[in-house]
Design an enzyme around this catalytic site. Structure first.
Site, PDB file in Angstrom:
ATOM      1  N   ASP A  39       8.228   4.817  -1.894  1.00 25.17           N
ATOM      2  CA  ASP A  39       7.718   4.117  -0.618  1.00 25.17           C
ATOM      3  C   ASP A  39       6.145   3.273  -1.118  1.00 25.17           C
ATOM      4  O   ASP A  39       5.178   3.978  -0.953  1.00 25.17           O
ATOM      5  CB  ASP A  39       7.026   5.022   0.478  1.00 25.17           C
ATOM      6  CG  ASP A  39       6.850   4.398   1.841  1.00 25.17           C
ATOM      7  OD1 ASP A  39       7.245   3.118   2.088  1.00 25.17           O
ATOM      8  OD2 ASP A  39       6.308   5.162   2.665  1.00 25.17           O
ATOM      9  N   HIS A  60       6.133  10.047   1.120  1.00 25.14           N
ATOM     10  CA  HIS A  60       4.663  10.553   1.389  1.00 25.14           C
ATOM     11  C   HIS A  60       4.616  11.898   0.695  1.00 25.14           C
ATOM     12  O   HIS A  60       3.574  12.511   0.963  1.00 25.14           O
ATOM     13  CB  HIS A  60       4.702  10.549   2.796  1.00 25.14           C
ATOM     14  CG  HIS A  60       4.625   9.472   3.585  1.00 25.14           C
ATOM     15  ND1 HIS A  60       4.045   9.212   4.825  1.00 25.14           N
ATOM     16  CD2 HIS A  60       4.569   7.944   3.068  1.00 25.14           C
ATOM     17  CE1 HIS A  60       4.173   7.755   5.040  1.00 25.14           C
ATOM     18  NE2 HIS A  60       4.530   7.080   4.067  1.00 25.14           N
ATOM     19  N   ASP A  69       0.857  -1.073  -0.021  1.00 25.56           N
ATOM     20  CA  ASP A  69       0.065  -0.044   0.051  1.00 25.56           C
ATOM     21  C   ASP A  69       0.837   1.268  -0.089  1.00 25.56           C
ATOM     22  O   ASP A  69       1.943   1.207   0.235  1.00 25.56           O
ATOM     23  CB  ASP A  69      -0.984   0.005   1.160  1.00 25.56           C
ATOM     24  CG  ASP A  69      -0.183  -0.030   2.691  1.00 25.56           C
ATOM     25  OD1 ASP A  69       0.873  -0.820   2.438  1.00 25.56           O
ATOM     26  OD2 ASP A  69      -0.866   0.582   3.267  1.00 25.56           O
ATOM     27  N   GLU A  84       0.403  -1.424   5.830  1.00 32.04           N
ATOM     28  CA  GLU A  84       1.495  -0.876   6.493  1.00 32.04           C
ATOM     29  C   GLU A  84       1.286   0.689   6.935  1.00 32.04           C
ATOM     30  O   GLU A  84       1.649   1.101   7.789  1.00 32.04           O
ATOM     31  CB  GLU A  84       2.897  -1.141   5.920  1.00 32.04           C
ATOM     32  CG  GLU A  84       3.980  -0.806   6.635  1.00 32.04           C
ATOM     33  CD  GLU A  84       4.674   0.524   6.660  1.00 32.04           C
ATOM     34  OE1 GLU A  84       5.558   0.781   7.618  1.00 32.04           O
ATOM     35  OE2 GLU A  84       3.900   1.352   5.880  1.00 32.04           O
ATOM     36  N   GLU A  85       0.685   1.294   5.892  1.00 30.55           N
ATOM     37  CA  GLU A  85       0.488   2.686   5.979  1.00 30.55           C
ATOM     38  C   GLU A  85      -0.693   3.276   6.985  1.00 30.55           C
ATOM     39  O   GLU A  85      -1.092   4.608   6.874  1.00 30.55           O
ATOM     40  CB  GLU A  85       0.404   3.554   4.652  1.00 30.55           C
ATOM     41  CG  GLU A  85       1.589   3.398   3.650  1.00 30.55           C
ATOM     42  CD  GLU A  85       2.911   3.959   4.174  1.00 30.55           C
ATOM     43  OE1 GLU A  85       2.702   4.586   5.631  1.00 30.55           O
ATOM     44  OE2 GLU A  85       3.848   4.004   3.443  1.00 30.55           O
TER      45      GLU A  85
END
Length: 340
Positions: free
Chosen positions: A66, A303, A38, A100-101
């Protein structure tokens, strides 16, 4: 999943949106490579584009850093393992996991470690999180708490009969402004802590003095502390206020004394640094598996809306990991017919 099922010699397992591929050669060592599927939300940074040459240019777009770049390296290494076949010197596990995010309770790797621990077992693990192609040891712990401020509701036209909880939030915010985060050395690496307000909410209507305000605070703590110690520190900082923990994950010490980790650090050839942020090395560490972060992409770009990745780092990380894993270099070179 379809790509991995087409790789000879791999057993592919799935749990929800998490996919695990494993060799089963019965070797004395098993290495685990892992990465999350993700990303944070898109911000007008799709589709991904390549500026310049396909080998030396730059990838732009959400997830390039990421951590789709790390996932691409994992797929290439899967192809290299297939080409090596029975000559593969070590067994290999590839873990592609979800969520994970977001909050820790939804983390896909956490779900796998609880429900299928044998799927992710190994002697050493590498998280292909962005590290600018250098080893980053351990990770910070993270804790989010809600700091509650109470007041007394009243009509805003008669505000003197109430106590404005939002106004009183300045007491919490002032403590954060005055706070000086620690720098903590752990096993030779310096971790910088952080304590920040990340959200404020309060009020129910435009004509009501609010009787409640909540400041959400995120504490990033060095891996010399456990979660109990981290929470105790927050109670000291916000003495007199009610705290509610909404999310918490422990950090992980660097683990640089493990011989397998040291051999990877030598293969990478860059100075080892600390991981600023939380990663799933903490989950592997909790299982007793030495783990480090190593992957393509500058973590400071993770991000961000202008997320981008030098393509050269994809090949560099692939080559370092292929050499460390003992794969035939010819099987993972660009343009190989076995490449993914």
């Amino acid at each position: 999943e379809l790509t991995l099922r087409g790789v000879p010699g791999m057993t592919v397992l799935r749990d929800g949106d998490a996919v695990v591929a494993r060799t089963g050669l019965g070797r004395d060592r098993r290495t685990v490579l892992a990465g999350h599927l993700d990303t944070v939300p898109v911000a007008a940074n799709l589709p991904v584009r390549v500026d310049g040459d396909a080998r030396t240019g730059t990838l732009h777009g959400r997830g390039t850093v990421d951590m789709k770049g790390g996932l691409a390296v994992m797929l290439r290494l899967a192809a290299g393992a297939a080409s090596a076949g029975p000559s593969l010197p070590h067994d290999l596990t590839l873990v592609f996991y979800d969520c994970e995010e977001v909050e820790a309770v939804r983390n896909g790797l956490g779900r796998l470690t609880r429900e299928h621990p044998e799927w992710v077992a190994g002697d050493v693990a590498v998280l292909l999180e962005p590290t600018d192609a250098r080893i980053e040891g351990g990770c910070q712990g993270t804790m989010r708490v809600e700091v509650e401020i109470r007041g007394l509701a009243a009509h805003s036209a008669r505000s003197w009969r109430g106590e404005n909880a939002i106004h009183h939030a300045v007491q919490v915010l002032d403590r954060l402004v005055q706070y000086r985060p620690a720098r903590v050395e752990v096993d030779g690496l310096e971790y910088r802590e952080g304590l920040n307000a990340v959200a404020v909410r309060g009020g129910i209507a435009g004509n009501v003095v609010p009787d409640r305000c909540v400041v959400t605070v995120n504490y990033r703590f060095a891996p010399d502390k456990d979660e109990t110690q981290a929470l105790a520190h927050l109670h000291e900082v916000f003495d007199g206020f009610s705290l509610t923990v909404t999310d918490s994950s422990p950090g992980a010490r660097p683990g640089l004394t493990d011989p397998l980790v040291q051999s990877l650090a030598m293969a990478a050839g860059e100075q080892v640094g600390p991981k600023y942020g939380w990663t799933d090395v903490a989950r592997f560490t909790a299982l007793g598996i030495p783990a480090v972060n190593y992957g393509p992409g500058n973590p400071e770009l993770a991000h961000r809306d202008d997320e981008h990745l030098p393509v050269e780092q994809l090949y560099r990380c692939e080559q370092v990991l292929a050499r460390w894993l003992g794969l035939d270099a010819a099987s993972t070179t660009p343009g190989s017919p076995d490449g993914v």
